[in-house]
Write an enzyme that holds these catalytic residues in place. Structure first.
Site, PDB file in Angstrom:
ATOM      1  N   GLY A  55       8.516  -7.319   0.166  1.00  0.00           N
ATOM      2  CA  GLY A  55       7.595  -6.085   0.198  1.00  0.00           C
ATOM      3  C   GLY A  55       8.549  -5.225   0.270  1.00  0.00           C
ATOM      4  NE  ARG A  90       0.613 -10.982   1.142  1.00  0.00           N
ATOM      5  CZ  ARG A  90       1.309  -9.973   1.696  1.00  0.00           C
ATOM      6  NH1 ARG A  90       0.717  -9.066   2.284  1.00  0.00           N
ATOM      7  NH2 ARG A  90       2.465 -10.126   1.699  1.00  0.00           N
ATOM      8  CG  ASN A 129      -5.780  -3.758  10.246  1.00  0.00           C
ATOM      9  OD1 ASN A 129      -5.425  -2.605  10.547  1.00  0.00           O
ATOM     10  ND2 ASN A 129      -5.298  -4.088   9.029  1.00  0.00           N
ATOM     11  CD  GLN A 174      -3.342  -7.971  -1.621  1.00  0.00           C
ATOM     12  OE1 GLN A 174      -3.377  -6.829  -1.459  1.00  0.00           O
ATOM     13  NE2 GLN A 174      -3.048  -8.702  -0.878  1.00  0.00           N
ATOM     14  CE1 TYR A 182      -7.153  -3.670   6.075  1.00  0.00           C
ATOM     15  CE2 TYR A 182      -5.557  -5.087   5.244  1.00  0.00           C
ATOM     16  CZ  TYR A 182      -6.037  -3.677   5.606  1.00  0.00           C
ATOM     17  OH  TYR A 182      -4.878  -2.900   6.094  1.00  0.00           O
ATOM     18  CB  THR A 187      -1.025   0.100   1.105  1.00  0.00           C
ATOM     19  OG1 THR A 187      -1.853  -1.078   1.058  1.00  0.00           O
ATOM     20  CG2 THR A 187      -1.657   1.216   1.507  1.00  0.00           C
ATOM     21  CG  HIS A 189      -5.747  -8.265   0.924  1.00  0.00           C
ATOM     22  ND1 HIS A 189      -5.333  -9.092   1.875  1.00  0.00           N
ATOM     23  CD2 HIS A 189      -4.980  -7.024   1.133  1.00  0.00           C
ATOM     24  CE1 HIS A 189      -4.553  -8.288   3.102  1.00  0.00           C
ATOM     25  NE2 HIS A 189      -4.749  -7.000   2.453  1.00  0.00           N
ATOM     26  CG  ASN A 207      -2.203  -8.181   6.047  1.00  0.00           C
ATOM     27  OD1 ASN A 207      -1.485  -9.305   6.945  1.00  0.00           O
ATOM     28  ND2 ASN A 207      -1.696  -7.662   5.249  1.00  0.00           N
TER      29      ASN A 207
HETATM   30  C1  8OZ Z   1      -0.363  -0.851   5.372  1.00  0.00           C
HETATM   31  C2  8OZ Z   1      -1.110   0.512   5.177  1.00  0.00           C
HETATM   32  C3  8OZ Z   1      -2.481   0.265   4.949  1.00  0.00           C
HETATM   33  C4  8OZ Z   1      -3.065  -0.766   4.428  1.00  0.00           C
HETATM   34  C5  8OZ Z   1      -2.347  -4.672   4.352  1.00  0.00           C
HETATM   35  C6  8OZ Z   1      -3.323  -3.299   2.556  1.00  0.00           C
HETATM   36  O1  8OZ Z   1      -1.760  -4.688   5.454  1.00  0.00           O
HETATM   37  C7  8OZ Z   1      -2.518  -3.451   3.725  1.00  0.00           C
HETATM   38  C8  8OZ Z   1      -2.044  -2.126   4.244  1.00  0.00           C
HETATM   39  C9  8OZ Z   1      -0.807  -2.003   4.643  1.00  0.00           C
HETATM   40  O2  8OZ Z   1      -2.563  -5.509   3.818  1.00  0.00           O
END
Ligand code: 8OZ
Length: 372
Positions: free
Chosen positions: A326, A237, A245, A109, A190, A35, A185, A188
């Site tokens: 990354g 992923r 998060n 992604q 989401y 990102t 995705h 992380n």
């Molecule tokens: C860093 C900042 C904002 C989003 C992820 C898409 O962690 C992100 C992300 C990373 O998968």
């Protein structure tokens, strides 16, 4: 028998071709999704600077694009790109054309942030959506800077169907934009990860409770996408033990074991696994990555803090098929060449990771051509 591979040799299998689905990659070094918050303000469409950044990195065996929202509702941070408007599709086509002109390959992604968003980023200031109405203890970046994410609302069944339709439309758009493939995705913390993990999913309907129920949404996303996009070009992923998060689960081996077995049955091309805490400690919690790899018929992309030596060892001993880098790719446009030669790497500058322009984005130098 595997051929003997020398440490520190440029002939290491990391630098040899790999067939991913029906796509031949010239090497096994993948650019991880990163990102960067540099989409065009107002339209969230990519631009010429983004195209240059990706084209500079076309030496990767495969580029995975930065996380790209499938809808306005799927957005959680300012200036991240989308793939749901005509302008976004058209500008992504410029990106993929330039990567292809530089002899690279790029997957998009596809991203829905779920509860990791803020009312100021949502249409009509609505609450973000989630499996359950549980606010994450984390922050996001908005027009007014870093703020706590908003309290989400729990999705109703018909709203889930409409998100699946958004994924399918984004997959159709990915084709029009010239992407070579799609990465789902599901990592992380989401939306898909929020369904998978029992800390974030307290539902009592067919999308919550048992392992099968928590995996249902992610599998429906995979089905929606592979309905319109060839499954040999679709990967996913995962971050089974990452607390990113504020998403954790009591049963990572069980829920991810089941999820991956079902994805395997569906013939997806790869699983891309963040081993440990995303961007942090690899040994944060016990997890059997070998078993996950064994339970999946396609390729295994390993990620998280790999050095050159770790990557070469993981490929040589069969722990992974591909390695995603990354931060090292962010700061080294010619990372594959540098790894091949065991050349020094530019250090990534964290101040310019998110937002801004060319500085810390397209101005990291490649090795001088005179060295070649
Ligand atoms: C860093 C900042 C904002 C989003 C992820 C898409 O962690 C992100 C992300 C990373 O998968």
């Amino acid at each position: 028998m595997k051929p003997a591979i020398q440490a520190n040799s440029s002939s290491n299998a990391l630098f040899e071709p790999f067939t991913l689905g029906d796509l031949v990659l010239p090497n096994r070094v993948v650019m991880a999704p990163l990102t960067r918050n540099r989409a065009t303000h107002g339209t969230d469409a990519p631009n010429d600077l983004n195209a240059l950044y990706y084209a500079q990195r076309a030496g990767a065996g495969l580029i995975i694009s930065e996380a790209t929202q499938i809808s306005k509702q799927g957005q959680g941070y300012i200036w991240t790109p989308g793939l749901y408007t005509g302008a976004q599709v058209q500008h992504w086509k410029t990106v993929t054309d330039q990567v292809h002109a530089a002899h690279g390959r790029i997957f998009v992604q596809l991203w829905h942030v779920g509860r990791i968003s803020h009312t100021s980023l949502q249409a009509d200031g609505a609450a973000p959506v989630a499996p359950s109405a549980i606010q994450a203890k984390t922050k996001t970046f908005t027009e007014s800077g870093f703020v706590d994410v908003s309290m989400p609302r729990a999705l109703e069944a018909e709203q889930i169907s409409s998100i699946l339709a958004d994924y399918a439309q984004a997959a159709t758009n990915a084709k029009a934009a010239g992407f070579d493939g799609i990465e789902i995705h599901a990592a992380n913390g989401y939306l898909i990860d929020q369904f998978l993990k029992d800390g974030t999913n307290h539902r009592t309907d067919r999308y919550g409770g048992s392992v099968e129920n928590r995996a249902r949404f992610g599998l429906e996303v995979a089905d929606a996408i592979t309905h319109v996009f060839p499954k040999a070009r679709v990967g996913i992923r995962l971050s089974p033990v990452s607390p990113s998060n504020d998403a954790v689960t009591s049963d990572p081996d069980k829920v991810f074991g089941y999820f991956v077995a079902e994805l395997s049955r569906r013939g997806l091309a790869y699983i891309h696994v963040v081993e440990g805490a995303t961007g942090g400690a690899r040994d944060i919690a016990p997890f059997n990555y070998r078993a996950l790899r064994k339970g999946f018929a396609g390729a295994y992309i390993a990620n998280n803090g790999y050095t050159r030596e770790m990557a070469m060892d993981a490929i040589a001993d069969g722990a992974a098929d591909l390695i995603a880098f990354g931060k090292a790719f962010l700061s080294n446009p010619d990372l594959v060449e540098r790894l091949k030669r065991d050349a020094p790497l530019n250090a990534p500058i964290s101040e310019t990771f998110y937002g801004g322009g060319a500085e810390g984005y397209t101005d990291y130098p490649a090795l001088q051509t005179s060295l070649s």
